[in-house]
Every structure is written in structure tokens, then in C-alpha cells.
Design a protein around this motif. Structure first.
Motif, PDB file in Angstrom:
ATOM      1  N   ASN A  83      53.733  54.587  -8.556  1.00  0.00           N
ATOM      2  CA  ASN A  83      53.256  53.266  -8.177  1.00  0.00           C
ATOM      3  C   ASN A  83      53.798  52.906  -6.794  1.00  0.00           C
ATOM      4  O   ASN A  83      53.456  53.542  -5.807  1.00  0.00           O
ATOM      5  N   GLU A  84      54.670  51.923  -6.715  1.00  0.00           N
ATOM      6  CA  GLU A  84      55.195  51.480  -5.426  1.00  0.00           C
ATOM      7  C   GLU A  84      56.297  52.425  -4.935  1.00  0.00           C
ATOM      8  O   GLU A  84      57.000  53.046  -5.729  1.00  0.00           O
ATOM      9  N   ASP A 138      41.628  57.676   1.043  1.00  0.00           N
ATOM     10  CA  ASP A 138      42.120  57.652  -0.331  1.00  0.00           C
ATOM     11  C   ASP A 138      43.210  58.710  -0.487  1.00  0.00           C
ATOM     12  O   ASP A 138      42.938  59.908  -0.399  1.00  0.00           O
ATOM     13  N   LYS A 169      52.981  45.714   8.071  1.00  0.00           N
ATOM     14  CA  LYS A 169      53.800  46.106   6.919  1.00  0.00           C
ATOM     15  C   LYS A 169      55.162  45.428   6.950  1.00  0.00           C
ATOM     16  O   LYS A 169      55.715  45.156   8.012  1.00  0.00           O
ATOM     17  N   SER A 186      50.322  52.454   5.060  1.00  0.00           N
ATOM     18  CA  SER A 186      49.582  51.274   4.601  1.00  0.00           C
ATOM     19  C   SER A 186      49.891  50.926   3.152  1.00  0.00           C
ATOM     20  O   SER A 186      49.924  49.752   2.780  1.00  0.00           O
ATOM     21  N   ASN A 187      50.136  51.927   2.320  1.00  0.00           N
ATOM     22  CA  ASN A 187      50.356  51.697   0.889  1.00  0.00           C
ATOM     23  C   ASN A 187      51.825  51.487   0.524  1.00  0.00           C
ATOM     24  O   ASN A 187      52.135  51.252  -0.645  1.00  0.00           O
ATOM     25  N   SER A 246      45.349  58.578  -3.233  1.00  0.00           N
ATOM     26  CA  SER A 246      45.853  58.350  -4.594  1.00  0.00           C
ATOM     27  C   SER A 246      46.408  59.629  -5.213  1.00  0.00           C
ATOM     28  O   SER A 246      47.415  59.592  -5.938  1.00  0.00           O
ATOM     29  N   SER A 286      47.636  56.113   6.115  1.00  0.00           N
ATOM     30  CA  SER A 286      47.345  55.623   4.763  1.00  0.00           C
ATOM     31  C   SER A 286      48.612  55.520   3.931  1.00  0.00           C
ATOM     32  O   SER A 286      48.779  54.585   3.140  1.00  0.00           O
ATOM     33  N   LEU A 303      42.004  54.682   7.475  1.00  0.00           N
ATOM     34  CA  LEU A 303      42.544  54.711   6.115  1.00  0.00           C
ATOM     35  C   LEU A 303      41.698  55.612   5.228  1.00  0.00           C
ATOM     36  O   LEU A 303      40.475  55.651   5.336  1.00  0.00           O
ATOM     37  N   THR A 355      49.898  60.071  -3.677  1.00  0.00           N
ATOM     38  CA  THR A 355      50.886  59.095  -4.156  1.00  0.00           C
ATOM     39  C   THR A 355      51.235  59.318  -5.622  1.00  0.00           C
ATOM     40  O   THR A 355      52.365  59.079  -6.037  1.00  0.00           O
ATOM     41  N   LYS A 369      55.584  49.982  -0.033  1.00  0.00           N
ATOM     42  CA  LYS A 369      56.170  48.691  -0.402  1.00  0.00           C
ATOM     43  C   LYS A 369      57.017  48.148   0.740  1.00  0.00           C
ATOM     44  O   LYS A 369      56.997  46.950   1.038  1.00  0.00           O
TER      45      LYS A 369
END
Length: 241
Positions: free
Chosen positions: A137-138, A126, A233, A212-213, A128, A209, A124, A131, A215
Motif C-alpha cells: 500500500n503506502e 500504471d 509531494k 507520484s504515488n 501497480s 510514477s 504518469l 508497487t 506517501k
């Protein structure tokens, strides 16, 4: 108490070189078997390590060829060495691949813990920045692709699904797609957001990653679906033709 090396192709070698559970990675270019110069060089490279045992988890015709011509003097663990008395390889191969790997390793004297419960936390990173670029966000992540060898695994209604998801959730969740190198054009024909880095497909670590993030995930029976499963998930995998 032994050093463990992984023989694999370049894309996976770059990824697995960061894995804390192995000591090194050796790249196999998988050139044609008639390329005797390459095979001889590979044999010389492997000979330098003085390996005492090979765990063949690929169990393919290519690795069988390696056993015969490149690593023929080394103790070898494969699906064939894992058969019960009277059991054929065809019968053994009917079991799920992770079950087969676990049986093979245990019969080779390896106590397994994580064959069916992989630890991918080391992979995993970062993401960010990525995304934020595609979803504040989701987000819902879709994998509408499959390997060229298995076109029957491709569910044909992802475009309609994306339209319905947008309508149902009133665009609350961006619909993201993470195509491979040969899937970008296909992804652009769908109505989701195509996730790329510098106009290129994301690497395996970033893909893990991104999964993993997410929704929620909807995928064909393909590699990213297995990654999602090992990351626990929420999602759905579509099997069959």
C-alpha cells in the motif's frame, strides 16, 4: 504555430518522445568534440530540418561550441542574449535555473506558463504491479544519492534514518530506494527495499510514477527532488554539505 524539436541524449530522448508538447526528439550522442566525423554527421542531420531558431536552455560550453560550428547561421536564444545592459553572465547565472529559463524565453518572445509549474501528468503510468512487489500500500521513498560531480550534496545519515523510520512506524511503511545505474551497490548497503525492474534501474517515466504515488519523500538536492516538487509531494529535501 511552429514545430518544436528537442535535442538531447538517448535516455531523455526515449522519455521525451512521449511528451505531447513537442513534435519530435533528436538524439545527441555527445561524443568528444575532436570526433569530427560525428560532428559533421550531426550538422547534416540538423540541416535537414531547416531550423529557424535555437533555444539553448543548456547554456553550456558544449552548446556554445555547437552555436559556433554546427548551427552558426541560425537565430540563437541563450542566457547571453537575455542579459540586461551592463549585466554580466556570471551575475545572471546566480539566479535559480528556472528563473533564468523563464527570463530567456520571455526575452525571446515566448509567453511562458509552466516553467515553474510543470505538467508531468503525461508521464504518469500504471505501476501497480511494481508497487505490489515492493509495498502493498503506502510507502516512504528515499533518494540518498547524488551525481558524482557533487558528492558534497550527499547527506551521510540515510541508513540511520531508515532504521529510525522503521522503528517509529513499526514497519507500517516500506522504505523504498530507486537507484540509478551506478547506485545499486550503494543502495543495497542501506536497509530499505531497492526498486528495480528485471534487475535494472527503473526508467524515468516509472520513476516519476513511483514519486507520484509515494506517501512521503526524503531526498538530497538532486533530480528526483525537483520532480517531487513539481508533483506537489510531501517531503523534505536536504541541502548543503
Amino acid at each position: 504555430n511552429r514545430k518544436v524539436f528537442l535535442l538531447t541524449t538517448r535516455p531523455y530522448a526515449i522519455f521525451m518522445s512521449e511528451c505531447p508538447y513537442i513534435d519530435g526528439v533528436i538524439i545527441d550522442k555527445r561524443l568528444p568534440r575532436w570526433n569530427l566525423l560525428y560532428l559533421n554527421n550531426l550538422k547534416k542531420i540538423l540541416a535537414k530540418y531547416n531550423f529557424t531558431k535555437v533555444f539553448d536552455l543548456q547554456n553550456s560550453s558544449r552548446t556554445k561550441f555547437y552555436k559556433k560550428f554546427i548551427l552558426n547561421r541560425i537565430e540563437w536564444s541563450s542566457s547571453e542574449t537575455s542579459l540586461e545592459p551592463g549585466q554580466s553572465k556570471n551575475d545572471f547565472d546566480k539566479d535559480p535555473v528556472l528563473d533564468r529559463m523563464e527570463i530567456q524565453l520571455k526575452k525571446s518572445g515566448i509567453e511562458t506558463q509552466f516553467v515553474k509549474n510543470l505538467d508531468l501528468n503525461w508521464a504518469l503510468s500504471d505501476i501497480s504491479r511494481l508497487t505490489k512487489q515492493y509495498a502493498n500500500n503506502e510507502y516512504i521513498l528515499l533518494f540518498p544519492f547524488c551525481s558524482k560531480k557533487h558528492p558534497h550534496k550527499k547527506w551521510p545519515y540515510f541508513k540511520q534514518l531508515i532504521i529510525q523510520l522503521k522503528q517509529h512506524y513499526k514497519n507500517k511503511y516500506p522504505i523504498l530506494l530507486a537507484p540509478g545505474p551506478s547506485e545499486i551497490d550503494e543502495a543495497n548497503k542501506l536497509s530499505g527495499k531497492v526498486v528495480l525492474e528485471n534487475k535494472e534501474p527503473i526508467n524515468i517515466k516509472t520513476l516519476i510514477s513511483l514519486i507520484s504515488n509515494a506517501k512521503f519523500i526524503v531526498a538530497n538536492d538532486t533530480g528526483p527532488a525537483h520532480i517531487a516538487s513539481h508533483l506537489d509531494k510531501k517531503g523534505i529535501v536536504l541541502f548543503g554539505s
